[in-house]
Scaffold this active site. Structure first.
Site, mmCIF file in Angstrom:
data_model
loop_
_atom_site.group_PDB
_atom_site.id
_atom_site.type_symbol
_atom_site.label_atom_id
_atom_site.label_comp_id
_atom_site.label_asym_id
_atom_site.label_seq_id
_atom_site.Cartn_x
_atom_site.Cartn_y
_atom_site.Cartn_z
ATOM 1 N N GLU A 157 0.815 -1.221 0.000
ATOM 2 C CA GLU A 157 0.000 0.000 0.000
ATOM 3 C C GLU A 157 0.848 1.271 0.000
ATOM 4 O O GLU A 157 0.743 2.118 0.908
ATOM 5 C CB GLU A 157 -0.956 0.010 1.186
ATOM 6 N N GLU A 317 -6.878 -7.665 -0.930
ATOM 7 C CA GLU A 317 -7.295 -7.674 0.479
ATOM 8 C C GLU A 317 -8.737 -7.225 0.585
ATOM 9 O O GLU A 317 -9.183 -6.337 -0.135
ATOM 10 C CB GLU A 317 -6.471 -6.668 1.308
HETATM 11 C C1 GLA Z 1 -4.195 -2.554 4.746
HETATM 12 C C2 GLA Z 1 -2.849 -3.228 4.876
HETATM 13 C C3 GLA Z 1 -2.872 -4.426 5.741
HETATM 14 C C4 GLA Z 1 -3.762 -4.247 6.954
HETATM 15 C C5 GLA Z 1 -5.136 -3.836 6.488
HETATM 16 C C6 GLA Z 1 -6.128 -3.699 7.599
HETATM 17 O O1 GLA Z 1 -4.909 -2.959 3.678
HETATM 18 O O2 GLA Z 1 -2.287 -3.553 3.626
HETATM 19 O O3 GLA Z 1 -1.539 -4.678 6.146
HETATM 20 O O4 GLA Z 1 -3.236 -3.286 7.791
HETATM 21 O O5 GLA Z 1 -5.032 -2.609 5.859
HETATM 22 O O6 GLA Z 1 -7.382 -3.298 7.127
#
Ligand code: GLA
Ligand code: ZN
Length: 707
Positions: A157, A317
């Site tokens: 991210e 995710e």
């Molecule tokens: C992001 C991160 C993860 C985690 C999620 C929690 O997407 O990539 O490592 O922290 O948030 O929602």
């Protein structure tokens, strides 16, 4: 469609996600494997935040320790899982930040940070630029030979900006490359405004609070902020690409093609994802809607992720149950996670992945949901729902993978316009780019019309209609592209705040939407910002359906359909007025919605922010005469569906189409099909010979996949 390499787990799609066994004692891992197999998980994402374990900094900075990662890799390999391998550069080792402070960002207030958080290296740091690719290369060299390693995941991210001296120096180099000379920069930025004329690149600094910034989005010279955003987007992409090169150079033992990617985010404005997409083998993104995020907004972002490369993407995710970092972390209700997963798939996702496999016992994510919760068993609702979905996906196999969505309507999404509008002081603080894109997208979504989210320089020739709300920034290539599209027969819609500025945020002279005035046959002489909560009635020539009276809000352009005498030889354009302002303000009776014949196409101008009734009327006018069945494509098999049911179709190269009908609102509903179809989830033929007479009932968060 650009080249896309989608990782798979053999006969199945990737189903699984982030797994952080380094937070757990060794004994837990075997139990995890048992439970994950039970949940039909096919893939785990490893090593997202392990840099500090891999490179301890002692006895020297060249020492690496892969023993735990080897063990984890071995464990999941023996369990038959595929691996998405992260490079673990998403969080910096504390020792490195202490010994090499250049790696820490300097924030907007000018403060150098120390160790903490994650996703926050300075992109211009010599330390980071040396150590991050080195680690990525070592990881590739060590694990590329694995048959079950299916994807490289760079960092995590990536986001945010740095304002340090190294970034300032790199920014100056970037500016020099872009403009050639300081004189050219002065001209582009119009620096004589407030005495900002520069005589050397050395005089230019990042727009932070110590200098030119008004706030994080705006500065005294909007062109400076705009270029800093472009520079930061490029700089972050630069460190992503350093790792990509290191991974590729060290993957010679790979037995198959391993795509490289990183994970994008919802509503993310820091970087221009359209420019990033070419450097990703496959687009991946993390979808975390809040309890009150409209399903249409999630659908739009899925479509945008599909649009970045013009094909399928990874849902890298999502939470199986709840997040923890939102203000109100509601649980996903029974069935909702499944519905959201199929929604992603319906719009182009070829993987369904979660954060995370086992819930953290400590740390700031201890309230974040996971497949295995703190009770450590399979006897929870969330586990059961995950396992049931896993089983279903296993049956579906890779039958959906690779197919795409065919759309005849596009919405233009433009980070540059978003940045430009955000960086402007005025005309209204309530102006929000995403809201304006949502407004139009959601109306198309409601009508079950598939939409491609495209960039302003995309080839538009395949679309019957293109909506470009608040396309603030129109440079020469964009103007040429839009003009060609309409001339060739396209229907193009722009709104107030469109075609205001060039690529340097300098206003086009000649009245917006100059230089496209001839396409729309109008120009905005004035723009009124309405007081909060107020609106202006709109009077349409056509009847308006529904009980809500059409109105406009936020901004009202006062447009003219004539040409100022000195600007040309014709004094009246060919624009037709579709709606005028009502009420008793001084612009009552002025045009609010117009359409102009240009070439073989039409240019629509919407001078205000329409409410739902006005919007529906505008969209109907834009689409009038087009064949609804063609616009809806595969969705047309759904003759009618209750409000809140989403319809979306993926079509494979061989023409096989799967139509997803999903109750995203969780209220259940009824569907009528125009002809019988097989629901691939149950194998049942539904619809029947009298399909359109007998509605099907869909339970709460129910899903049909019709073939
Ligand atoms: C992001 C991160 C993860 C985690 C999620 C929690 O997407 O990539 O490592 O922290 O948030 O929602
Ligand atoms: Zn920096």
């Amino acid at each position: 469609m650009q080249n896309i390499t989608m990782p798979t787990a053999g006969e199945s799609i990737l189903f699984g996600g982030d797994y952080n066994p380094e937070q757990w004692p060794r004994e837990t891992w075997d139990e995890d494997m048992r439970l994950l197999k039970q949940a039909h998980v096919t893939s785990v994402t490893l090593n997202v935040f392990s840099w500090a374990l891999l490179q301890p900094g002692t006895p020297d900075e060249e020492t690496y320790d892969f023993s735990m990662l080897d063990d984890i890799v071995d464990t999941v390999t023996k369990a038959g899982l595929t691996i998405v391998m992260a490079t673990s550069t998403g969080a910096l080792p504390a020792w490195m930040t202490l010994r090499h402070p250049d790696i820490n960002r300097v924030d907007f207030q000018g403060r150098r940070h120390r160790h903490g958080g994650r996703h926050n290296p300075c992109p211009s740091s010599p330390t980071y630029r040396e150590f991050a690719p080195k680690l990525a290369g070592l990881i590739a060299k060590r694990y590329a030979h694995l048959d079950n390693l299916v994807c490289w995941h760079i960092s995590n991210e990536m986001s945010g900006y740095c304002y340090c001296d190294n970034c300032a120096a790199a920014f100056r180099v970037w500016l020099k490359n872009r403009y050639g000379s300081v004189e050219a920069l002065n001209a582009a930025w119009t620096t004589n405004f407030w005495g900002h004329t520069y005589h050397s690149f050395k005089e230019i600094f990042p727009p932070n609070e110590l200098g030119d910034a008004v706030d994080e989005n705006r500065s005294l010279l909007p062109a400076l902020t705009l270029d800093y955003r472009r520079f930061m987007s490029d700089a972050a992409r630069g460190i992503y690409n350093l790792e990509v090169s290191a991974v590729r150079e060290n993957s010679s033992t790979a037995t198959h093609t391993i795509p490289v990617t990183t994970n994008f985010m919802l509503d993310f404005k820091d970087y221009d994802y359209f420019t990033w997409a070419k450097d990703l083998d496959v687009v991946a993104w993390d979808c975390y809607p809040s309890y009150d995020t409209a399903p249409s907004h999630i659908a739009m972002w899925h479509d945008l992720m599909r649009g970045l490369k013009g094909g399928p993407f990874m849902l890298m995710e999502q939470t199986p149950s709840r997040a923890n970092w939102q203000p109100f972390n509601s649980m996903k209700k029974p069935g909702q996670m499944r519905a959201q997963s199929y929604q992603a798939m319906a719009h182009g996702a070829d993987t369904i992945q979660f954060f995370q496999m086992r819930r953290s016992q400590a740390g700031c994510e201890k309230f974040h949901g996971a497949v295995i919760e703190n009770d450590g068993t399979s006897d929870t609702r969330v586990f059961r729902e995950t396992a049931a979905l896993g089983e279903e996906l296993k049956k579906l196999g890779t039958s959906v993978a690779g197919s795409t969505v065919h759309a005849r309507v596009a919405v233009i999404f433009d980070w540059q316009s978003w940045w430009g509008m955000l960086g402007s002081v005025g005309p209204s603080v309530s102006l929000d780019y995403l809201t304006e894109i949502d407004r139009y997208y959601s109306e198309l979504y409601r009508r079950h019309i598939p939409v491609d989210m495209v960039s302003k320089t995309s080839d538009l020739s395949g679309y019957d209609a293109v909506f470009a709300p608040c396309l603030y920034m129109v440079d020469e290539p964009t103007a040429a592209n839009l003009r060609t599209y309409v001339r060739g027969g396209g229907r193009l819609v722009v709104t107030t705040m469109s075609s205001i500025a060039n690529e340097n945020d300098r206003c086009h002279l000649g009245g917006a939407p100059s230089p496209l005035r001839d396409v729309f046959g109008v120009w905005a002489e004035e723009t009124d910002a309405l007081a909060p909560g107020t609106s202006v009635p709109l009077e349409f020539a056509e009847d308006v359906a529904g009980s809500v009276a059409p109105a406009g809000s936020l901004l009202c352009d006062i447009v003219r359909t004539d040409t100022p005498a000195e600007a040309g030889d014709s004094t009246q354009s060919t624009a037709t007025i579709l709606a005028t302002y009502g009420g008793d303000d001084y612009y009552a009776g002025a045009p609010a919605v117009t359409v102009n014949e240009f070439g073989k196409g039409q240019g629509f101008y919407v001078a205000t922010m329409p409410n739902s009734a006005a919007l529906a009327t505008v969209v109907s006018a834009v689409l009038s005469g087009l064949d609804a069945a063609v616009l809806e494509g595969g969705n047309a098999v759904v003759e009618s569906a209750s409000e809140g049911l989403e319809v979306s179709t993926r079509t494979a190269d061989d023409g096989t189409a799967l139509t997803f009908v999903i109750d995203m609102a969780g209220k259940g509903g009824e569907v009528r099909l125009s002809e019988p179809r097989t629901d691939v989830l149950t194998g049942r033929t539904i619809g029947g010979p009298t399909a359109s007479e007998s509605p099907l009932t869909l339970e709460k968060f129910g899903v049909l996949i019709l073939q």
